[in-house]
Design a protein around this motif. Structure first.
Motif, PDB file in Angstrom:
ATOM      1  N   ASP A  54      -2.313  -7.864   7.292  1.00 44.04           N
ATOM      2  CA  ASP A  54      -3.058  -6.969   8.172  1.00 44.04           C
ATOM      3  C   ASP A  54      -2.686  -5.466   8.058  1.00 44.04           C
ATOM      4  O   ASP A  54      -3.454  -4.815   7.648  1.00 44.04           O
ATOM      5  N   LEU A  56      -1.089  -4.019   5.916  1.00 42.96           N
ATOM      6  CA  LEU A  56      -1.320  -3.450   4.471  1.00 42.96           C
ATOM      7  C   LEU A  56      -2.658  -3.871   3.977  1.00 42.96           C
ATOM      8  O   LEU A  56      -3.006  -3.434   2.842  1.00 42.96           O
ATOM      9  N   GLY A  57      -3.480  -3.942   4.908  1.00 44.98           N
ATOM     10  CA  GLY A  57      -5.022  -3.941   4.546  1.00 44.98           C
ATOM     11  C   GLY A  57      -5.408  -5.195   3.631  1.00 44.98           C
ATOM     12  O   GLY A  57      -6.376  -5.041   2.936  1.00 44.98           O
ATOM     13  N   LEU A  58      -4.691  -6.241   3.782  1.00 44.08           N
ATOM     14  CA  LEU A  58      -4.835  -7.544   2.735  1.00 44.08           C
ATOM     15  C   LEU A  58      -5.493  -8.376   3.522  1.00 44.08           C
ATOM     16  O   LEU A  58      -4.798  -9.525   3.724  1.00 44.08           O
ATOM     17  N   GLU A  59      -6.636  -8.260   3.994  1.00 42.27           N
ATOM     18  CA  GLU A  59      -7.442  -9.267   5.005  1.00 42.27           C
ATOM     19  C   GLU A  59      -7.488 -10.467   3.912  1.00 42.27           C
ATOM     20  O   GLU A  59      -7.428 -11.647   4.604  1.00 42.27           O
ATOM     21  N   THR A  66      -5.290  -2.931  -3.303  1.00 45.25           N
ATOM     22  CA  THR A  66      -6.016  -1.818  -2.392  1.00 45.25           C
ATOM     23  C   THR A  66      -5.041  -0.739  -1.948  1.00 45.25           C
ATOM     24  O   THR A  66      -3.543  -1.148  -1.970  1.00 45.25           O
ATOM     25  N   ILE A  68      -3.154   1.942   0.169  1.00 43.77           N
ATOM     26  CA  ILE A  68      -2.936   1.962   1.707  1.00 43.77           C
ATOM     27  C   ILE A  68      -2.722   3.263   2.091  1.00 43.77           C
ATOM     28  O   ILE A  68      -1.914   4.142   1.348  1.00 43.77           O
ATOM     29  N   GLU A  69      -3.494   4.094   2.883  1.00 44.65           N
ATOM     30  CA  GLU A  69      -3.301   5.405   3.200  1.00 44.65           C
ATOM     31  C   GLU A  69      -2.052   5.677   4.032  1.00 44.65           C
ATOM     32  O   GLU A  69      -1.740   4.923   4.927  1.00 44.65           O
ATOM     33  N   TRP A  77      -0.258   0.937  -3.141  1.00 50.58           N
ATOM     34  CA  TRP A  77      -1.293   0.057  -3.497  1.00 50.58           C
ATOM     35  C   TRP A  77      -0.456  -1.310  -3.013  1.00 50.58           C
ATOM     36  O   TRP A  77       0.790  -1.384  -3.346  1.00 50.58           O
ATOM     37  N   ASP A 344       4.300  -4.057  10.363  1.00 52.23           N
ATOM     38  CA  ASP A 344       3.535  -2.705  10.134  1.00 52.23           C
ATOM     39  C   ASP A 344       4.289  -1.711   9.498  1.00 52.23           C
ATOM     40  O   ASP A 344       5.516  -1.457   9.150  1.00 52.23           O
TER      41      ASP A 344
END
Ligand SMILES: Nc1ncnc2c1ncn2[C@@H]1O[C@H](COP(=O)(O)OP(=O)(O)OP(=O)(O)O)[C@@H](O)[C@H]1O
Ligand SMILES: [Mg+2]
Length: 370
Positions: A54, A56-59, A66, A68-69, A77, A344
């Motif tokens: 989550d 890492l934005g990997l839902e 993807t 990652i900002e 990425w 996180d």
């Protein structure tokens, strides 16, 4: 000791180690450091813990990375390996025609075998790594590995599929389609009948259709596997061994190191994760003597406690030193047991302080009794 030179100069880093030691965490931290150093970095994770995924934005499983900002000059990425879709795209790439590709993808045998064949996950991890390195425009690709017993599985995996496609029994299964082998045909049919009786004729039909569909593609797969192997053996690639200071993990670590050495692949860094901290600057023996000198006072109990903690740290340090000796001159970095899980970006950054700032160095070892 710091791993900064690795993330700064290498193009590929493979994090190996036994189950649960911190491979996924370490891989993510390394890629993040690459981004901090200004590089375009990507991490290929395998079954990351849900909360880390989550963060890492990997839902969901996505075949493409993807971004990652974050507050770094480079790019970070991440992607979660999807074994099945990686295999599918490999089939699409090497099938001479779209209809042949679709035939394979639809085939029941392929659908079962593509994820169940041992080593497929390792192979696809290596395949993804190659693809990102070659075509993704990434300067640093960090790859996490599945919890395998044998480090050579990654190195073996690309070849295993081509070996499987070369398997003699399957060659025989394919023979009925080759008219020039009429004589063998009778024997083959008998063999097929026997196999059918055991596993069911549908399974055999699916398998035959699968190998027929793969006809002509083995060469493409083999060449690809060779290129992947060359990349793994390239000096721009580094293998890193992650372990914990526990006896069982270290034992597996030794095994991994031995296997890699057998394959002529040096371990270029040793990460010992979840080490117990050392609170005292003197050895456990000294602390025990001090406890004895305190008689029955409360201070005696505290000294005893400190002696036990120190002893644990000493034992861990001795075990680690042994493995470190084995993989010399690879740098050794120690990461302490953090109070909570790493789930996180802040947690990853904290681990990063130990991997890259040298903060993980313990006090110089003490000789007990002095
Ligand atoms: N130094 C640390 N202190 C505390 N918790 C940690 C530390 N390093 C990792 N963890 C936690 O330990 C768990 C296992 O870590 P991780 O998932 O990175 O291991 P792994 O080697 O990838 O495991 P697997 O073999 O199952 O894939 C995770 O919940 C992670 O957040
Ligand atoms: Mg993992």
């Amino acid at each position: 000791m710091t791993l900064a030179p690795l993330t700064r100069t290498r193009r590929v880093i493979v994090c190996t180690g036994s189950g649960g030691v911190g491979k996924t965490t370490t891989a993510a931290v390394l890629a993040m450091e690459g981004a901090r150093q200004g590089r375009r970095a990507v991490v290929v994770t395998i079954d990351p813990a849900k909360r880390l995924a989550d963060a890492l934005g990997l839902e969901s499983l996505a075949d493409t990375p993807t971004e990652i900002e974050g507050d770094w000059p480079g790019e970070l990425w991440a992607l979660m390996l999807d074994t099945k879709s990686t295999f599918d795209s490999l089939v699409m790439k090497y099938a001479p025609s779209r209809s042949q590709a679709e035939g394979i993808l639809r085939n029941r045998f392929y659908r079962n075998v593509s994820s169940a064949l041992s080593g497929t996950q390792e192979y696809m991890a290596m395949e993804k790594l190659y693809e990102l390195h070659e075509e993704g425009g990434f300067e640093l690709v960090v790859v996490d590995t599945p919890p395998t017993r044998n480090a050579l599985d990654f190195i073996d995996a690309p070849r295993r599929l081509t070996r499987f496609l070369d398997n003699r029994v399957f060659r025989l299964l394919m023979m009925p389609t080759r008219a020039y082998l009429k004589a063998v045909n009778v024997a083959t049919r008998t063999l097929l009948r026997t196999i059918s009786r055991v596993v069911g004729s549908e399974v055999v039909q699916d398998a035959v259709a699968f190998f027929q569909a793969f006809e002509g593609m083995e060469e493409g797969f083999r060449q690809r596997a060779d290129r992947v192997l060359n990349l793994l053996a390239d000096p721009a690639t580094a293998f890193l061994l992650v372990t914990t200071p526990r006896a069982d993990a270290l034992e597996e670590g030794r095994f991994f190191a031995a296997k890699l050495e057998e394959a002529g692949i040096p371990v270029e860094a040793l990460v010992v994760n979840r080490m117990h901290p050392r609170f005292a600057s003197v050895g456990a023996e000294v602390l025990r003597k001090r406890a004895g000198a305190q008689g029955d006072s409360a201070l005696a109990g505290l000294y005893e406690n400190l002696a036990e903690f120190t002893q644990l740290a000493e034992v861990e340090e001795a075990h680690v030193a042994e493995l470190s000796e084995r993989v010399r001159p690879a740098p050794l970095v120690r990461v302490p047991f953090l109070p909570s899980d790493v789930h996180d970006l802040d947690g990853l950054a904290e681990i990063g302080t130990y991997l890259f700032d040298g903060d993980g160095e313990p006090a110089p070892p003490q000789t007990p009794g002095h």
